[in-house]
Structure formats: C-alpha cells, structure tokens
Design a protein around this motif. Sequence first.
Motif, mmCIF file in Angstrom:
data_model
loop_
_atom_site.group_PDB
_atom_site.id
_atom_site.type_symbol
_atom_site.label_atom_id
_atom_site.label_comp_id
_atom_site.label_asym_id
_atom_site.label_seq_id
_atom_site.Cartn_x
_atom_site.Cartn_y
_atom_site.Cartn_z
ATOM 1 N N VAL A 174 3.896 6.888 -9.957
ATOM 2 C CA VAL A 174 3.985 7.436 -8.601
ATOM 3 C C VAL A 174 5.449 7.749 -8.370
ATOM 4 C CG1 VAL A 174 3.622 6.934 -6.155
ATOM 5 C CG2 VAL A 174 2.008 6.051 -7.860
ATOM 6 N N ARG A 175 5.753 9.048 -8.243
ATOM 7 C CA ARG A 175 7.132 9.503 -8.102
ATOM 8 C C ARG A 175 7.168 10.607 -7.034
ATOM 9 N NH1 ARG A 175 11.983 9.760 -11.065
ATOM 10 N NH2 ARG A 175 11.147 8.603 -12.830
ATOM 11 N N PRO A 176 7.068 10.219 -5.754
ATOM 12 C CA PRO A 176 7.095 11.232 -4.693
ATOM 13 C C PRO A 176 8.500 11.805 -4.508
ATOM 14 C CG PRO A 176 7.115 9.056 -3.743
ATOM 15 C CD PRO A 176 6.934 8.867 -5.225
ATOM 16 N N THR B 230 8.157 -1.164 17.581
ATOM 17 C CA THR B 230 7.815 -2.589 17.499
ATOM 18 C C THR B 230 8.759 -3.353 16.579
ATOM 19 O OG1 THR B 230 6.316 -2.270 15.635
ATOM 20 C CG2 THR B 230 5.361 -2.088 17.864
ATOM 21 N N GLY B 231 9.606 -2.636 15.841
ATOM 22 C CA GLY B 231 10.532 -3.284 14.929
ATOM 23 C C GLY B 231 9.928 -3.660 13.588
ATOM 24 N N VAL B 232 8.720 -3.179 13.290
ATOM 25 C CA VAL B 232 8.064 -3.500 12.023
ATOM 26 C C VAL B 232 8.905 -2.981 10.851
ATOM 27 C CG1 VAL B 232 6.615 -1.412 11.993
ATOM 28 C CG2 VAL B 232 5.868 -3.454 10.784
ATOM 29 N N TRP B 233 8.937 -3.755 9.774
ATOM 30 C CA TRP B 233 9.616 -3.357 8.550
ATOM 31 C C TRP B 233 8.579 -2.964 7.512
ATOM 32 C CZ3 TRP B 233 14.693 -6.021 6.840
ATOM 33 C CH2 TRP B 233 15.601 -6.020 7.896
ATOM 34 N N PHE B 234 9.000 -2.136 6.556
ATOM 35 C CA PHE B 234 8.112 -1.617 5.526
ATOM 36 C C PHE B 234 8.675 -1.915 4.142
ATOM 37 C CE2 PHE B 234 7.393 0.932 9.276
ATOM 38 C CZ PHE B 234 6.020 1.018 9.338
ATOM 39 N N PRO B 235 7.804 -2.090 3.159
ATOM 40 C CA PRO B 235 8.276 -2.257 1.786
ATOM 41 C C PRO B 235 8.645 -0.899 1.180
ATOM 42 C CG PRO B 235 5.887 -2.436 1.860
ATOM 43 C CD PRO B 235 6.356 -2.258 3.269
ATOM 44 N N HIS B 236 9.848 -0.810 0.676
ATOM 45 C CA HIS B 236 10.324 0.391 -0.007
ATOM 46 C C HIS B 236 10.536 0.025 -1.471
ATOM 47 C CE1 HIS B 236 12.138 1.681 4.122
ATOM 48 N NE2 HIS B 236 10.869 2.043 4.003
ATOM 49 N N VAL B 237 9.999 0.833 -2.367
ATOM 50 C CA VAL B 237 10.114 0.576 -3.805
ATOM 51 C C VAL B 237 11.187 1.502 -4.354
ATOM 52 C CG1 VAL B 237 8.915 0.501 -6.020
ATOM 53 C CG2 VAL B 237 7.676 -0.085 -3.917
ATOM 54 N N TYR B 238 12.238 0.917 -4.905
ATOM 55 C CA TYR B 238 13.399 1.663 -5.373
ATOM 56 C C TYR B 238 13.289 2.064 -6.845
ATOM 57 C CZ TYR B 238 15.868 1.203 -1.005
ATOM 58 O OH TYR B 238 16.226 1.323 0.318
ATOM 59 N N ALA B 239 12.151 2.584 -7.218
ATOM 60 C CA ALA B 239 11.886 3.081 -8.572
ATOM 61 C C ALA B 239 10.510 3.731 -8.548
ATOM 62 C CB ALA B 239 11.898 1.929 -9.576
ATOM 63 N N LEU C 39 0.828 -1.204 0.000
ATOM 64 C CA LEU C 39 0.000 0.000 0.000
ATOM 65 C C LEU C 39 0.861 1.251 0.000
ATOM 66 C CD1 LEU C 39 -2.545 -1.079 2.756
ATOM 67 C CD2 LEU C 39 -2.772 -1.332 0.280
ATOM 68 N N ARG C 40 0.386 2.253 -0.690
ATOM 69 C CA ARG C 40 1.016 3.570 -0.705
ATOM 70 C C ARG C 40 -0.034 4.574 -0.257
ATOM 71 N NH1 ARG C 40 4.822 7.318 -0.287
ATOM 72 N NH2 ARG C 40 4.340 9.140 -1.506
ATOM 73 N N ILE C 41 0.285 5.360 0.772
ATOM 74 C CA ILE C 41 -0.602 6.433 1.205
ATOM 75 C C ILE C 41 -0.422 7.603 0.248
ATOM 76 C CG2 ILE C 41 -1.164 8.056 3.048
ATOM 77 C CD1 ILE C 41 0.137 6.024 5.007
ATOM 78 N N SER C 42 -1.526 8.155 -0.215
ATOM 79 C CA SER C 42 -1.464 9.260 -1.162
ATOM 80 C C SER C 42 -2.581 10.244 -0.867
ATOM 81 C CB SER C 42 -1.626 8.726 -2.592
ATOM 82 O OG SER C 42 -1.591 9.765 -3.537
ATOM 83 N N GLY C 43 -2.331 11.512 -1.110
ATOM 84 C CA GLY C 43 -3.387 12.509 -1.079
ATOM 85 C C GLY C 43 -4.133 12.480 -2.405
ATOM 86 N N THR C 44 -5.356 12.957 -2.414
ATOM 87 C CA THR C 44 -6.147 12.923 -3.646
ATOM 88 C C THR C 44 -5.491 13.746 -4.758
ATOM 89 O OG1 THR C 44 -7.562 14.692 -2.778
ATOM 90 C CG2 THR C 44 -8.351 12.435 -2.508
ATOM 91 N N VAL D 93 10.317 4.844 -2.754
ATOM 92 C CA VAL D 93 8.928 5.214 -2.485
ATOM 93 C C VAL D 93 8.505 4.475 -1.224
ATOM 94 C CG1 VAL D 93 6.562 5.208 -3.352
ATOM 95 C CG2 VAL D 93 8.485 5.488 -4.954
ATOM 96 N N HIS D 94 8.068 5.218 -0.217
ATOM 97 C CA HIS D 94 7.600 4.614 1.033
ATOM 98 C C HIS D 94 6.275 3.899 0.799
ATOM 99 C CE1 HIS D 94 10.402 6.727 3.767
ATOM 100 N NE2 HIS D 94 10.301 7.716 2.899
#
Length: 112
Positions: free
Chosen positions: A20-22, A76-85, A3-8, A31-32
């Motif tokens: 998607v190129r933040p 909590t040590g949770v990891w997140f998916p980071h997209v490198y493009a 999932l990617r959080i985005s504003g409208t 990309v977070h």
Amino acid sequence: MILRISGTDEWAADRERGEVRPDSLATVGFVHCADPGSVHLPANLLCSGRTDLLLLVVDPTGLPVKWEPGEPEHPTGVWFPHVYAPIPVGSVVRVLDYAPGDDGRFRPPTTI
C-alpha cells in the motif's frame, strides 16, 4: 489493528504492487490510517458519496507507526495512526466492505 480506507481499484493495484503506497507517502511522508472508533471521521470528511470503499485491517507489528493529530486537526482532538513507510500487503489481515448508511454517512465498523 489499524484501518486504512481504500477504494476497490486502489486495493487491486496495491495487491499487484505488493504494498500500500498512496500518494500521501510521497507528499506528506506517511500512509493515513485510523482506528475502528475513528475511521468514520475521515471517511465522512473525504469520501462522501463513495460506494466503492473497503477497510484494510492492518496488523501494525513491525511497521513505523506514529499516533498524531489529523490534518486538519479534528475538533474532538482525536489522533490517528500514520504509517511512515509503505504497508506490505502481507500486513493486511482482512479486507471489509465499507458502505455508508442509508443517510449517506459512514459509521464505525461493527466488526473487525
């Protein structure tokens, strides 16, 4: 799915651009994103008070994804998916409204 959080407004610009190129892609190199069980953590930390949010449901097939600790690391040590493009808009398979609850807090989505 990730999932990617985005504003409208951000999503409208991304659709027109075709990807998607933040800013984070230029500043930190990725990309977070999050998974359904952790997306509320950055939403509550970074998006408090916002009512214009969407969740972009992204099929990560073929994308350069690395699972890494958050920045800053979550207690909590949770990891997140980071997209490198950039994420092609064609990889976004669904867009969901993402509103906080009555208490102003975001929760994990109930459906993806």
